[in-house]
Each structure stands twice: as structure tokens, then as C-alpha cells.
Design a protein around this motif. Structure first.
Motif, PDB file in Angstrom:
ATOM      1  N   GLN A   1      43.520  41.053  13.996  1.00 53.12           N
ATOM      2  CA  GLN A   1      42.120  41.011  14.418  1.00 53.12           C
ATOM      3  C   GLN A   1      41.678  42.410  14.802  1.00 53.12           C
ATOM      4  OE1 GLN A   1      39.551  38.650  14.725  1.00 53.12           O
ATOM      5  NE2 GLN A   1      38.402  40.469  15.269  1.00 53.12           N
ATOM      6  N   SER A   2      40.491  42.817  14.329  1.00 51.10           N
ATOM      7  CA  SER A   2      39.991  44.124  14.740  1.00 51.10           C
ATOM      8  C   SER A   2      39.353  44.024  16.120  1.00 51.10           C
ATOM      9  CB  SER A   2      38.976  44.662  13.730  1.00 51.10           C
ATOM     10  OG  SER A   2      37.651  44.503  14.173  1.00 51.10           O
ATOM     11  N   THR A   3      39.223  45.175  16.754  1.00 47.30           N
ATOM     12  CA  THR A   3      38.621  45.221  18.085  1.00 47.30           C
ATOM     13  C   THR A   3      37.130  45.545  18.023  1.00 47.30           C
ATOM     14  OG1 THR A   3      39.240  47.555  18.330  1.00 47.30           O
ATOM     15  CG2 THR A   3      40.807  45.902  19.147  1.00 47.30           C
TER      16      THR A   3
ATOM     17  N   PHE B   1      42.728  47.553  14.060  1.00 45.63           N
ATOM     18  CA  PHE B   1      43.222  46.257  13.600  1.00 45.63           C
ATOM     19  C   PHE B   1      44.569  46.008  14.286  1.00 45.63           C
ATOM     20  CE2 PHE B   1      40.166  47.086  10.276  1.00 45.63           C
ATOM     21  CZ  PHE B   1      39.699  45.823   9.936  1.00 45.63           C
ATOM     22  N   ARG B   2      44.596  45.071  15.199  1.00 42.16           N
ATOM     23  CA  ARG B   2      45.802  44.846  15.981  1.00 42.16           C
ATOM     24  C   ARG B   2      46.945  44.359  15.098  1.00 42.16           C
ATOM     25  NH1 ARG B   2      44.818  41.611  21.300  1.00 42.16           N
ATOM     26  NH2 ARG B   2      45.074  39.873  19.857  1.00 42.16           N
TER      27      ARG B   2
ATOM     28  N   PHE C   1      43.490  40.144   7.220  1.00 44.92           N
ATOM     29  CA  PHE C   1      42.995  40.913   8.361  1.00 44.92           C
ATOM     30  C   PHE C   1      41.496  40.647   8.476  1.00 44.92           C
ATOM     31  CE2 PHE C   1      46.831  42.842   6.964  1.00 44.92           C
ATOM     32  CZ  PHE C   1      47.425  43.436   8.065  1.00 44.92           C
ATOM     33  N   ARG C   2      40.983  40.611   9.708  1.00 44.39           N
ATOM     34  CA  ARG C   2      39.549  40.298   9.897  1.00 44.39           C
ATOM     35  C   ARG C   2      38.851  41.386  10.706  1.00 44.39           C
ATOM     36  NH1 ARG C   2      37.507  35.636  12.241  1.00 44.39           N
ATOM     37  NH2 ARG C   2      38.913  35.934  13.995  1.00 44.39           N
ATOM     38  N   LEU C   3      37.683  41.826  10.202  1.00 48.59           N
ATOM     39  CA  LEU C   3      36.917  42.907  10.827  1.00 48.59           C
ATOM     40  C   LEU C   3      36.049  42.427  11.990  1.00 48.59           C
ATOM     41  CD1 LEU C   3      35.766  45.862  10.819  1.00 48.59           C
ATOM     42  CD2 LEU C   3      33.978  44.979   9.306  1.00 48.59           C
ATOM     43  N   ARG C   4      35.226  41.448  11.763  1.00 47.09           N
ATOM     44  CA  ARG C   4      34.158  41.075  12.711  1.00 47.09           C
ATOM     45  C   ARG C   4      34.729  40.467  13.990  1.00 47.09           C
ATOM     46  NH1 ARG C   4      28.736  38.793  12.308  1.00 47.09           N
ATOM     47  NH2 ARG C   4      27.915  39.279  14.380  1.00 47.09           N
TER      48      ARG C   4
END
Length: 408
Positions: free
Chosen positions: A364-366, A358-359, A149-152
């Protein structure tokens, strides 16, 4: 404090953690009563301008979570490691953290190539990896996997934000300059595609891909000037950006030319330029001193009290990574990979910039970014005329994402 001094302190801190970790593991084990251990890997010695503030805010967030009672009564504990910007070192350290230190999950990552290596490790070893910073789209799309999962806000998202402004400029001839690795190549590809879609009459007359951290700024500036573009899309950052700006100003590259620049409005990259910071560039960044939402004001003041310093963008990323992990852990009492992965899908939490999700579709985060233009104030660069671009508005439709991301 100079970059080398910061790097040395971080390395020494990492070494101390490494010496202490085996003793902690022996006494506390990996049961459900001791601390929840996070293995955090990052390029501390190669990117200290971003990652020292990141590490500070990570510490602040962990302290706040633990002071509030931890997670279901269990404190968070972080084992930090320095990958020195090398994918092979990151993978080796991930193996040590998972197998010897028995961490519950992995987090971190700065450079895109390192982040992709860690994502591949997570997938192969079926371990949750919360990627803090790597901007490459591949980490959630082309090489996305069930465990990462990715934050940025991604390269695509930030390019889409900038294209919205670039398409308004009365220019047609563009040149690009970007570091020659996955992030830089991806940024140029998306900027060209999105701008051409928004404004079909544009053309790209030159491309420069200097080696990351080893830009020959004079030669790069000369090559760009020779193509006589009306505008430049810049993706260089850190020391490469400083050298590019100085050589470009000296050689007149930016005179009567518009510049659109990824990340340049972040204080870790503007601050080293001081009064040499460029003016009028359209950028993504972080005007920390001007954002007065309740969430950001509380974070900024807490950071100042704790470190007697102001936050950088890295501070926001470090803090929000911990807070996202804490929100996920509060959703599930089972600190095991599959329940944690399930809790990450669709996870919502109140970030420093506002609500973030986090979709479930692509992990991917928004999280968004600030878009504005650079100005000089009181002898240093900052942003003006800025707006917050909510990340959820800068992602392609779900059906397009499904074509970009492998199954699983």
C-alpha cells in the motif's frame, strides 16, 4: 463535453490503439532495446468524469518521462484498454495484453470489483499490477498478493481521516448510504468500526445500499429520513451522488443534520452539481486551485498548458501512477516481473502531493488525501478549512496488518 461524447472519444482512441498494437509488437518485439510497454486497463466508458482527466495526466507523464530520455534510454509506451466497468472484460483484456501484446506490466483499475479481478489475474499469472484507483482494502489485505501494489489512499485510510473529524461532532445517531458493492460495503464497515472505537456511545439507526449507478434517490432519502438520524455518512459518488444531493435537498434531508462524505470534495463529483453543491459537509477531496506546494504548482501548470483545463483528482492519480512506475523502472534494468516486484517494495517517489512510499509489508502506498468541508464559491462547490492527511499516519500498526493480509 458530455459524458457520452467523452466515452465515445475514449472508445475510439482505444480502438485505434488496438489496431496499431500488433504492428508495433511485430516490429519492436519484447526485447531490451525497444519501448517499455505498459498495459493499462480502466473503466473509461462507465466512469468518464474521473478517467478522462486520468488519461490526460497519464499522457502528460509519459511525455515528460520520454522527453527526459525515457528509462535507461528506452521510452515508455502505453496500450490503453476499456473494461466498461466489467470484471470479466478486464480479465480478458489483461490476458490479451500479457499474451499477445507482451506488455511488461499491468496498471490501472477504477472500480473495486474490477481491481480485485485484475489483482487475482496478476497473482495467477505472476505479473506485476500497479493498481491506480481501486479503494478496496482487500486488494492489499484480505486478497493481497505478491504481484499487486496500490497507489491511492484506501477505503480504510480515508475512513480513518473522516472519523477523526466525525468523532468531534455533537451527534450520536448515524445513518449510512453507500453503493452496494465491495467498496461501499467496506467503507461503511470501517466507518462504523472506527467511529464506534473513537466514540463508543454512537449508534447506527439506518443503512441504505442502493445499486451502483442505479440509485432510487427519492426512496433512499425517504428511508434515511424515516430513521431520524442526527448525522449521515455518505459513500455515493458520480451520478448517484448528484441524484442523492438533489433529492436530499428537495426533501429537506440535510436540514439540521451533519453529513460526512467520502470522495465528495473531488472536483469530478462536485463540478456537476454547480451551485447545487452541498455546503458544510465534511469530505475527502482535492482543492486543486488552493494547493500551492512546489510539486503541486508545477503539476497544475503543466496540466493547464498541455490540456487548457484544470486538473481533477483523477489527473493526480493518472500522473502519479506513471511516475511511480518510472521510478520503479529506474531502480532496475531488468524489465521482468520479479525484479520489478522487488523494486516496488519500499519504493519512494516524489508524488504530486509530496513524498510517497509503497510499503513492503502490504504494498500500500502512503499517498494521502485532503480533508475539509464543502462550500460554494463563485457558483460552484469547493473545499474550505482543508488539511492534507498524510497516508502514513492513517494505517493500522504492522502487527495488525499481518493479521489482515495472507502470507506471500
Amino acid at each position: 463535453m458530455g459524458e457520452w461524447s467523452v466515452a465515445r472519444r475514449l472508445l475510439l482512441g482505444g480502438a485505434a490503439t488496438a489496431l496499431m498494437a500488433p504492428r508495433v509488437a511485430r516490429t519492436q518485439g519484447a526485447g531490451q532495446s525497444g519501448p517499455i510497454r505498459i498495459g493499462e486497463i480502466n473503466s473509461y466508458s462507465s466512469q468518464p468524469a474521473f478517467l478522462q482527466p486520468y488519461r490526460n495526466a497519464w499522457t502528460l507523464a509519459v511525455e515528460q518521462v520520454n522527453a527526459a530520455g525515457g528509462i535507461h534510454g528506452r521510452p515508455l509506451e502505453t496500450l490503453h484498454r476499456d473494461d466498461a466497468g466489467k470484471p470479466e472484460d478486464a480479465v480478458r483484456l489483461a490476458g490479451e495484453l500479457v499474451n499477445a501484446e507482451r506488455v511488461a506490466l499491468l496498471a490501472g483499475g477504477f472500480l473495486s470489483n474490477v481491481g480485485l479481478a485484475l489483482a487475482d489475474f496478476a497473482n495467477q499469472n505472476k505479473r506485476l499490477f500497479v493498481a491506480s484507483e481501486p479503494l478496496t482494502d482487500a486488494i492489499v489485505w484480505g486478497r493481497g498478493n505478491a504481484y499487486t501494489f496500490r497507489l491511492r489512499a484506501s477505503t480504510y485510510m480515508q475512513c480513518a481521516m473522516l472519523v477523526e473529524e466525525a468523532a468531534k461532532l455533537p451527534v450520536k445517531r448515524w445513518a449510512t448510504v453507500a453503493p452496494n458493492y465491495e467498496y461501499g460495503q467496506s467503507a461503511v464497515r470501517w466507518f462504523k468500526e472506527l467511529l464506534t472505537r473513537a466514540k463508543p456511545d454512537v449508534s447506527f439507526v439506518a443503512e441504505q445500499f442502493p445499486a451502483l449507478g442505479r440509485i432510487d434517490a427519492g426512496a433512499t432519502v425517504q428511508a434515511l429520513a424515516a430513521a431520524n438520524p442526527e448525522a449521515i455518512f455518505n459513500v455515493t459518488f458520480a451520478a448517484d451522488l448528484t441524484n442523492f444531493v438533489r433529492q436530499g435537498a428537495t426533501r429537506g434531508l440535510f436540514e439540521r443534520r451533519r453529513v460526512v462524505s467520502l470522495l465528495t470534495g473531488e472536483p469530478e463529483y462536485l463540478d456537476p452539481l454547480q451551485d447545487e453543491a452541498p455546503e458544510g459537509w465534511i469530505v475527502t477531496g482535492y482543492p486543486w486551485e488552493q494547493i500551492n506546494t512546489p510539486e503541486h504548482s508545477a503539476f497544475r501548470e503543466a496540466y493547464r498548458r498541455r490540456f487548457n483545463d484544470y486538473p481533477r483528482l483523477g489527473s493526480v492519480v493518472g500522473y502519479d501512477t506513471v511516475m511511480a512506475i518510472a521510478a520503479m523502472l529506474k531502480k532496475t534494468r531488468a524489465v521482468e516481473t520479479e525484479p520489478m516486484v522487488a523494486a516496488m517494495k519500499g519504493l519512494q517517489f516524489p508524488s504530486v502531493f509530496g513524498p510517497v512510499e509503497f510499503r513492503a509489508l502490504d504494498h500500500q502506498s502512503t499517498m494521502g488525501a485532503y480533508v475539509g468541508r464543502t462550500v460554494l464559491r463563485n457558483g460552484r462547490g469547493t473545499m474550505a478549512d482543508w488539511r492534507y492527511a498524510d497516508g502514513k499516519n492513517y494505517l493500522p500498526p504492522d502487527d495488525v496488518v499481518r493479521t489482515l493480509r495472507p502470507q506471500g
